[in-house]
Design a protein around this motif. Structure first.
Motif, PDB file in Angstrom:
ATOM      1  N   PHE A  49       0.839  -1.199   0.000  1.00 44.62           N
ATOM      2  CA  PHE A  49       0.000   0.000   0.000  1.00 44.62           C
ATOM      3  C   PHE A  49       0.880   1.257   0.000  1.00 44.62           C
ATOM      4  O   PHE A  49       0.645   2.197  -0.775  1.00 44.62           O
ATOM      5  N   ALA A  50       1.911   1.275   0.859  1.00 45.89           N
ATOM      6  CA  ALA A  50       2.788   2.458   0.928  1.00 45.89           C
ATOM      7  C   ALA A  50       3.521   2.654  -0.404  1.00 45.89           C
ATOM      8  O   ALA A  50       3.678   3.785  -0.876  1.00 45.89           O
ATOM      9  N   ILE A  51       3.925   1.548  -1.016  1.00 44.22           N
ATOM     10  CA  ILE A  51       4.575   1.640  -2.330  1.00 44.22           C
ATOM     11  C   ILE A  51       3.608   2.263  -3.338  1.00 44.22           C
ATOM     12  O   ILE A  51       3.980   3.143  -4.128  1.00 44.22           O
ATOM     13  N   ALA A  52       2.342   1.829  -3.278  1.00 40.84           N
ATOM     14  CA  ALA A  52       1.335   2.369  -4.210  1.00 40.84           C
ATOM     15  C   ALA A  52       1.130   3.868  -3.997  1.00 40.84           C
ATOM     16  O   ALA A  52       1.104   4.651  -4.953  1.00 40.84           O
ATOM     17  N   VAL A  53       1.007   4.274  -2.729  1.00 42.45           N
ATOM     18  CA  VAL A  53       0.776   5.697  -2.443  1.00 42.45           C
ATOM     19  C   VAL A  53       1.969   6.532  -2.917  1.00 42.45           C
ATOM     20  O   VAL A  53       1.809   7.580  -3.551  1.00 42.45           O
ATOM     21  N   LYS A  54       3.158   6.044  -2.631  1.00 43.31           N
ATOM     22  CA  LYS A  54       4.363   6.795  -3.008  1.00 43.31           C
ATOM     23  C   LYS A  54       4.494   6.899  -4.522  1.00 43.31           C
ATOM     24  O   LYS A  54       4.926   7.928  -5.048  1.00 43.31           O
ATOM     25  N   SER A  55       4.102   5.827  -5.216  1.00 42.67           N
ATOM     26  CA  SER A  55       4.215   5.867  -6.682  1.00 42.67           C
ATOM     27  C   SER A  55       3.255   6.899  -7.271  1.00 42.67           C
ATOM     28  O   SER A  55       3.392   7.317  -8.412  1.00 42.67           O
ATOM     29  N   MET A  56       2.245   7.320  -6.470  1.00 42.72           N
ATOM     30  CA  MET A  56       1.326   8.355  -6.938  1.00 42.72           C
ATOM     31  C   MET A  56       1.834   9.750  -6.577  1.00 42.72           C
ATOM     32  O   MET A  56       1.150  10.755  -6.791  1.00 42.72           O
ATOM     33  N   GLY A  57       2.998   9.801  -5.974  1.00 39.83           N
ATOM     34  CA  GLY A  57       3.594  11.101  -5.662  1.00 39.83           C
ATOM     35  C   GLY A  57       3.224  11.663  -4.299  1.00 39.83           C
ATOM     36  O   GLY A  57       3.432  12.848  -4.030  1.00 39.83           O
ATOM     37  N   TYR A  58       2.675  10.826  -3.423  1.00 41.92           N
ATOM     38  CA  TYR A  58       2.337  11.286  -2.075  1.00 41.92           C
ATOM     39  C   TYR A  58       3.242  10.580  -1.069  1.00 41.92           C
ATOM     40  O   TYR A  58       3.708   9.469  -1.326  1.00 41.92           O
ATOM     41  N   ASP A  59       3.469  11.230   0.050  1.00 46.20           N
ATOM     42  CA  ASP A  59       4.362  10.624   1.023  1.00 46.20           C
ATOM     43  C   ASP A  59       3.576   9.710   1.966  1.00 46.20           C
ATOM     44  O   ASP A  59       2.472  10.052   2.398  1.00 46.20           O
ATOM     45  N   CYS A  60       4.173   8.604   2.249  1.00 45.29           N
ATOM     46  CA  CYS A  60       3.484   7.597   3.069  1.00 45.29           C
ATOM     47  C   CYS A  60       4.529   6.771   3.795  1.00 45.29           C
ATOM     48  O   CYS A  60       5.626   6.578   3.292  1.00 45.29           O
ATOM     49  N   ARG A  61       4.182   6.311   4.974  1.00 45.55           N
ATOM     50  CA  ARG A  61       5.099   5.417   5.673  1.00 45.55           C
ATOM     51  C   ARG A  61       4.309   4.268   6.298  1.00 45.55           C
ATOM     52  O   ARG A  61       3.289   4.483   6.932  1.00 45.55           O
ATOM     53  N   SER A  62       4.809   3.062   6.090  1.00 43.28           N
ATOM     54  CA  SER A  62       4.147   1.919   6.717  1.00 43.28           C
ATOM     55  C   SER A  62       4.803   1.635   8.063  1.00 43.28           C
ATOM     56  O   SER A  62       6.013   1.767   8.216  1.00 43.28           O
ATOM     57  N   LEU A  63       3.969   1.266   9.022  1.00 46.80           N
ATOM     58  CA  LEU A  63       4.478   0.916  10.350  1.00 46.80           C
ATOM     59  C   LEU A  63       3.907  -0.431  10.774  1.00 46.80           C
ATOM     60  O   LEU A  63       2.697  -0.666  10.658  1.00 46.80           O
ATOM     61  N   LEU A  64       4.770  -1.309  11.272  1.00 53.20           N
ATOM     62  CA  LEU A  64       4.283  -2.563  11.845  1.00 53.20           C
ATOM     63  C   LEU A  64       3.782  -2.265  13.259  1.00 53.20           C
ATOM     64  O   LEU A  64       4.014  -1.172  13.787  1.00 53.20           O
ATOM     65  N   GLY A  65       3.145  -3.244  13.870  1.00 59.11           N
ATOM     66  CA  GLY A  65       2.559  -3.030  15.196  1.00 59.11           C
ATOM     67  C   GLY A  65       3.566  -2.479  16.192  1.00 59.11           C
ATOM     68  O   GLY A  65       3.289  -1.521  16.924  1.00 59.11           O
ATOM     69  N   PHE A  66       4.761  -3.050  16.221  1.00 58.37           N
ATOM     70  CA  PHE A  66       5.739  -2.604  17.228  1.00 58.37           C
ATOM     71  C   PHE A  66       6.250  -1.201  16.913  1.00 58.37           C
ATOM     72  O   PHE A  66       6.533  -0.420  17.818  1.00 58.37           O
ATOM     73  N   GLN A  67       6.335  -0.864  15.619  1.00 58.67           N
ATOM     74  CA  GLN A  67       6.810   0.481  15.257  1.00 58.67           C
ATOM     75  C   GLN A  67       5.756   1.545  15.585  1.00 58.67           C
ATOM     76  O   GLN A  67       6.086   2.693  15.860  1.00 58.67           O
ATOM     77  N   ALA A  68       4.499   1.110  15.555  1.00 62.83           N
ATOM     78  CA  ALA A  68       3.423   2.044  15.889  1.00 62.83           C
ATOM     79  C   ALA A  68       3.183   2.054  17.397  1.00 62.83           C
ATOM     80  O   ALA A  68       2.247   2.694  17.880  1.00 62.83           O
ATOM     81  N   ASP A  69       4.016   1.323  18.138  1.00 56.27           N
ATOM     82  CA  ASP A  69       3.921   1.269  19.606  1.00 56.27           C
ATOM     83  C   ASP A  69       2.557   0.812  20.101  1.00 56.27           C
ATOM     84  O   ASP A  69       1.973   1.420  20.998  1.00 56.27           O
ATOM     85  N   ILE A  70       2.089  -0.270  19.508  1.00 57.18           N
ATOM     86  CA  ILE A  70       0.825  -0.853  19.969  1.00 57.18           C
ATOM     87  C   ILE A  70       1.174  -1.933  20.990  1.00 57.18           C
ATOM     88  O   ILE A  70       1.638  -3.021  20.646  1.00 57.18           O
TER      89      ILE A  70
END
Ligand code: ASP
Ligand code: MG
Length: 409
Positions: free
Chosen positions: A81-102
């Motif tokens: 999904f993040a790759i798709a958003v970025k390919s459209m010229g928008y900034d996006c970052r994917s976070l796994l559960g631990f990176q999102a501090d869940i």
């Protein structure tokens, strides 16, 4: 700028094409001036496929490693999904559960979210990024990956919406919203515009599959409005919100059914203190959830006890209960796995008499026998023969006038 949490289920991200469509929809919402946190499920079928891989090795995979394995499903979808958003010229970052501090407790495969530290997510949002968070996963206090139980991405989304104080949590799925009955059973089922948390909790626990029940509990506790809507259309879906006066006027909001029920009866149980404990203790100890329980008034010191469990637990429960029945001197144990529970739910029941009799009348008109009944403040459930489930749902839907106006079921 409004902060919105959106969640897309497995069928909505079931292929690369669909992930691109989701990315477009998210970008569109951003263009309208919203800040977006997007929670994704694994691509359709992936979680099952991962579990099956582990089962090729052993019937009982190690729970910790199974969670590590299952969590990869969502890693694939958020990154694509993040790759798709970025390919459209928008900034996006994917976070796994631990990176999102869940942060969760330590129960692998069924972890509960304890706390979310939103610093990282807020920082990414402040840097004008769309944030994509892997659903269904977290981290325990010793750093192990945990998963929240099947269907857990809904809970991730609502918990994030609560922590971030988002204005709404939009749950995108493959249906248009919450219906007055399953549209595949009742062709005239109507999409509800709004429903209360209480009703949604009942519907979810009585068989409606659209929302994971824990997500509704979370939403109710933290007052998060949920918008359940289709990812394939632009239609407005159903708002799940705090109840109000208007809602109380509606006698019945929906009819639901659950075929995953089986019935067990212990005949002629000696009626003395402690007997219920003796019977159910081994069942509970085996981790089996008992649903409805009915005990008849005793005659000559003997009583019949009937209860239901899920079909998957039927044989095991039967075995356990047969053992106890012998010990306590009950006459025999009967079992029937071919039953279903049909229920009506509505806030209006609180203040209106006669709802139950209308339900019983509707079923009797179709000559459907009711073998068990249970009620709460806002629901009435009847156990019927499984083969009559659909007939019962349609009869009740019509009796309470839930269909589209002017239409008959
Ligand atoms: N992927 C997980 C499951 O299939 C979580 C979810 O989709 O909500 O159960
Ligand atoms: Mg789901």
């Amino acid at each position: 700028m409004a902060l919105i949490v959106q969640k897309y289920g497995g069928t909505s991200v079931g292929s690369v094409e669909k992930i691109k469509t989701v990315a477009e929809r998210v970008v569109e919402s951003c263009e309208r001036g919203n800040r977006l946190v997007v929670v994704l499920s694994a691509m359709a079928g992936q979680t099952d496929a991962l579990i099956n891989l582990s089962r090729e090795i052993t019937e009982s995979p190690d729970p910790r490693e199974l969670d590590v394995l299952m969590a990869t499903g969502e890693q694939v979808s958020v990154s694509l999904f993040a790759i798709a958003v970025k390919s459209m010229g928008y900034d996006c970052r994917s976070l796994l559960g631990f990176q999102a501090d869940i942060h969760t407790d330590q129960i692998y495969g069924k972890a509960r979210i304890k706390e979310i530290d939103t610093h990282r997510i807020v920082k990414e949002l402040d840097e004008d990024r769309i944030v994509a968070v892997a659903g269904f996963q977290g981290i325990d206090k010793t750093g192990n990956i945990t998963t929240l139980g099947r269907g857990g991405s809904d809970t991730t989304a609502v918990a994030l919406a609560a922590s971030l104080k988002a204005s709404v949590c939009e749950i995108f799925t493959d249906v248009d919203g919450i219906f007055s009955a399953d549209p595949s059973v009742c062709t005239h089922a109507r999409k509800l515009d709004r429903i209360s948390y209480e009703e949604m909790l009942e519907l979810a626990s009585l068989g409606a599959k659209v929302l994971d029940i824990r997500s509704v509990e979370f939403a109710k506790k933290f007052n998060v409005p949920i918008h359940v809507r289709s990812s394939f259309t632009r239609n407005e879906g159903t708002m799940v919100v705090v109840e109000d006066r208007e809602m109380e006027r509606v006698l019945v909001s929906g009819v639901v059914f659950d075929k995953d029920e089986a019935r067990i009866t212990i005949v002629k149980v000696p009626d003395r203190p402690g007997i219920a404990f003796e019977i159910f203790d081994p069942v509970f100890k085996a981790g089996i959830v008992v649903d409805m329980i009915i005990q008849n008034p005793s005659a000559q010191g003997l009583t019949d006890l009937t209860f239901t469990v899920t079909k998957t637990h039927f044989q095991e429960t039967l075995r356990l209960v047969r053992g106890v029945a012998k010990e306590i001197g009950a006459e025999k144990v009967l079992g029937d796995p071919d039953i279903a529970k049909v229920s009506i739910v509505g806030l209006g029941m609180r203040n209106h008499a006669g709802v139950a009799s209308k339900m019983f009348e509707a079923l009797s008109k179709e000559s459907i026998n009711i073998s068990m009944i249970s009620t709460s403040e806002i629901k009435i459930s009847c156990v019927v023969e499984e083969k009559y489930t659909e007939l019962a749902v349609r009869a009740l839907h019509e009796a309470f006038g839930l269909g589209n106006e002017g239409e008959k079921n």
